[in-house]
Design an enzyme around this catalytic site. Structure first.
Site, PDB file in Angstrom:
ATOM      1  N   ASP A 101       0.730  -1.256  -0.069  1.00  0.00           N
ATOM      2  CA  ASP A 101       0.287   0.125   0.099  1.00  0.00           C
ATOM      3  C   ASP A 101       0.849   1.174  -0.235  1.00  0.00           C
ATOM      4  OD1 ASP A 101      -1.909   1.941  -0.194  1.00  0.00           O
ATOM      5  OD2 ASP A 101      -2.212   1.815   2.570  1.00  0.00           O
ATOM      6  N   ASP A 296      -2.166   5.172  -5.883  1.00  0.00           N
ATOM      7  CA  ASP A 296      -1.592   4.821  -4.795  1.00  0.00           C
ATOM      8  C   ASP A 296      -2.181   2.407  -5.237  1.00  0.00           C
ATOM      9  OD1 ASP A 296      -2.633   3.501  -2.314  1.00  0.00           O
ATOM     10  OD2 ASP A 296      -4.851   3.969  -2.257  1.00  0.00           O
TER      11      ASP A 296
END
Length: 442
Positions: A101, A296
């Site tokens: 992440d 992201d």
């Protein structure tokens, strides 16, 4: 992991609070630390001194730009819905599967401290060494709002919340990470990570050992490794459309001259943003400009704000008029899916019906950098044999007008976040199926 057309369809963890803070900061100067943290006391008491002093005196040789760490990635955008990496942590080191992440900083493991509420995990829960990080440590301070006060000898508690409703509550500890560098050496630095003893599963729930936070904040693993001089403060990934790929720390695995670079927009230190972009469809301007973009890896799909999303839908419907594709409302894999005269097997079967997209960034004086998105970068083939749009309406899930470039749009390209030069780069010519050994290969 297929998601329906209602609810929150993020298939990996995206920190909504921090993302919204990034979007708001772009329009209002001086925004503070995003977050609304709720701090609670950890479940086990402080027992022993912090390893801060020991860690700072470990005496690592500074390797500069001569070495990197490369991790194989596992997973895919669809149908698995996430990518993870195996990291060896502890004494002795044990393997843990961590979701990758770039939209958050903190790395944490589900932790038997004891565990109050943990979710299913691939491995036994992490047992901490009781090497607690004190509240006054700068790494701890980076996790809390400005002005947070520490009590004497207080440990560092944390709580992180994610946009799919998931969360992790725990205490910060330090432990050994076993890392294999491209120069053939092994290092085992003691790094801060979260010992999560209270987890709530989100809408994108799947069994995990924890999360590998790759943001640029002080609590991130990358920042800690860089402070030891083990790698440059650079992180990147190459997600294969066939599944898998690789993740890397450092700048030894790519040729910078083959990368398209654009400056980072630094409104929020925990998110990587290439700035503002204009949407291009089929090589022509759409009139949609000033899109604030964040990249992201924690989001399986790409998100447009409502205005850009509606423009895109209109352009696609117009382009598909008269083509042998019809919307399939019964396929709830994603909000918009089309069926053909027969089931599709790969994107190659339908790419001739779709035009490429692009996001064009103003990189400097009279210079522009373009992020190309061919049909393979915004479409998937569902289990029903339909073609589905991998771009979703972010406004409907609380992202306001922020544009998120997710995993589906990063397949088969190397994406690099250079925190030292404050640049973001990408190279579409990368071979994500082969682990790199040096920059001569890329």
């Amino acid at each position: 992991m297929a998601k329906g057309k209602t609810g929150f369809p993020v298939l990996l963890l995206v920190q909504l609070v921090a993302i919204v803070a990034l979007s708001m900061a772009a329009t209002a100067a001086g925004s503070g630390h995003g977050g609304g943290w709720s701090l609670r006391k950890a479940m086990f008491s402080r027992g022993g001194e912090s390893s801060s002093a020991a860690s700072s005196s470990m005496g690592f040789n500074r390797v500069g730009s001569s070495s990197s760490v490369v991790f194989p990635l596992h997973g895919n955008v669809y149908p698995i819905g996430f990518y993870n990496v195996t990291v060896y942590i502890g004494q002795p080191p044990k393997p843990y599967y961590l979701d990758v992440d770039t939209g958050s900083d903190l790395t944490w493991l589900q932790c038997d401290a004891p565990c109050v509420q943990c979710i299913e995990a691939p491995h036994p829960y992490y047992r901490p060494s009781n090497n607690l990080v004190p509240c006054k440590d700068p790494i701890c301070a980076s996790l809390h709002p400005p002005g947070h006060r520490c009590k004497e000898n207080e440990q560092c508690d944390y709580e992180v919340e994610y946009a799919d409703g998931g969360s992790s509550l725990g205490v910060l500890v330090k432990d050994m990470f076993l890392l294999n560098f491209t120069n053939g050496k092994y290092h085992n630095p003691h790094l801060a990570l979260g010992c999560g003893y209270d987890q709530l599963p989100g809408g994108s729930y799947h069994p995990i050992d924890g999360v590998l936070g790759l943001g640029s904040g002080k609590s991130g693993i990358l920042s800690q490794l860089s402070s030891y001089g083990l790698v440059r403060n650079v992180v990147g990934h190459c997600l294969s459309a066939r599944g898998g790929g690789f993740l890397f720390f450092g700048d030894d695995v790519y040729d910078s001259s083959r990368v398209a670079w654009t400056p980072m927009l630094r409104h929020d230190s925990r998110h990587y943003s290439p700035g503002y972009a204009e949407l291009v469809f089929g090589g022509k301007a759409t009139g949609v400009k000033n899109l604030l973009v964040a990249i992201d890896s924690g989001s399986s799909y790409t998100y447009f704000g409502s205005q850009a999303y509606q423009v895109l839908i209109q352009l696609l419907m117009k382009e598909l008029s008269g083509k042998p594709l019809r919307e399939d409302w019964d396929d709830r894999t994603l909000p918009v899916c089309w069926r053909g005269q027969r089931p599709f097997k790969t994107i190659r079967d339908v790419r001739k019906y779709f035009k490429p997209l692009a996001l064009t960034f103003k990189g400097g004086w009279r210079s522009r950098t373009t992020y190309e998105m061919p049909p393979e970068s915004y479409l998937i083939i569902s289990s029903k044999g339909n073609v589905c749009l991998g771009i979703l309406n972010g406004t409907e899930v609380g992202l306001q007008d922020l544009t998120i470039i997710g995993d589906v749009s990063m397949q088969d390209r190397m994406v690099i976040y250079d925190n030292e030069k404050q640049m973001i780069g990408w190279s579409a010519a990368a071979n994500c199926d082969r682990l790199p050994s040096s920059s001569s290969s890329y």
